[in-house]
Design an enzyme around this catalytic site. Structure first.
Site: not given
Ligand code: THU
Length: 133
Positions: A86, A55, A53, A42-44, A89
Site C-alpha cells: 500500500c 510490511e 500492515c 498484518n494486525i487488524e 508502506c
Molecule cells: N495490508 C497489508 O498488510 N499490506 C499492504 O501493503 C496492503 C494491505 C493489509 C491491511 C489490512 O489488514 C488488509 O491488508 C486489507 O487491507
C-alpha cells in the site's frame, strides 16, 4: 536464488496474520543492513484505523531493535497474484531504504515472485531531502 530465504520467511509470517475483518492475510520479511531478517504480518483492529500492515510490522520490529537501513523487502498477500504494498508502506520503506533502488519482492508463492525496485513502485517520492530545501 538470492532472495529465496526472505521469500520463505514472508510466506511463513503470513500464517500469523490477524485479519478477522478483511480476511486478507499478508506476510512480509525485511532484509536489513547487516543481513538480519525480520518478519511481519498484518494486525487488524475492531477500530479499523488501528490496523498495521505486514510490511510496517516487519520494518518497525527491525528499527525498534536498532537496525537502520532496509536492503530488501518481500511481501505476500493474495497467493493468486502479486500483491503490491500500500501507499503508506511504500512511504515508510522510502524513509528507511538503503537506496531508491532496493528490491521489493512481490510473492505469489515460493516459486513465483517478481522483483520491482522501490523507485519503480513509488516514483517521485517525497523524502527528508525535500524538507532540507
Ligand atoms: N495490508 C497489508 O498488510 N499490506 C499492504 O501493503 C496492503 C494491505 C493489509 C491491511 C489490512 O489488514 C488488509 O491488508 C486489507 O487491507
Amino acid at each position: 536464488m538470492k532472495y529465496d530465504r526472505l521469500v520463505e520467511i514472508a510466506i511463513e509470517a503470513r500464517e500469523f496474520a490477524y485479519a478477522p475483518y478483511s480476511k486478507f492475510k499478508v506476510g512480509a520479511a525485511v532484509l536489513m543492513e547487516d543481513d538480519s531478517i525480520y518478519s511481519g504480518c498484518n494486525i487488524e483492529n475492531a477500530s479499523f484505523g488501528a490496523t498495521n500492515c505486514a510490511e510496517r510490522t516487519a520494518i518497525f520490529k527491525a528499527l525498534s531493535e536498532g537496525h537502520k537501513e532496509i536492503k530488501a523487502i518481500a511481501v505476500i498477500g493474495d497467493p493468486n497474484t502479486h500483491t503490491y504494498p500500500c501507499g503508506i508502506c511504500r512511504q515508510v520503506m522510502t524513509e528507511f531504504a538503503e537506496s531508491a533502488d532496493i528490491p521489493v519482492i512481490l510473492i505469489k508463492n515460493k516459486e513465483d515472485y517478481i522483483i520491482k525496485t522501490l523507485d519503480e513502485i513509488l516514483p517521485g517520492s517525497f523524502t527528508k531531502k525535500d524538507l532540507e530545501k
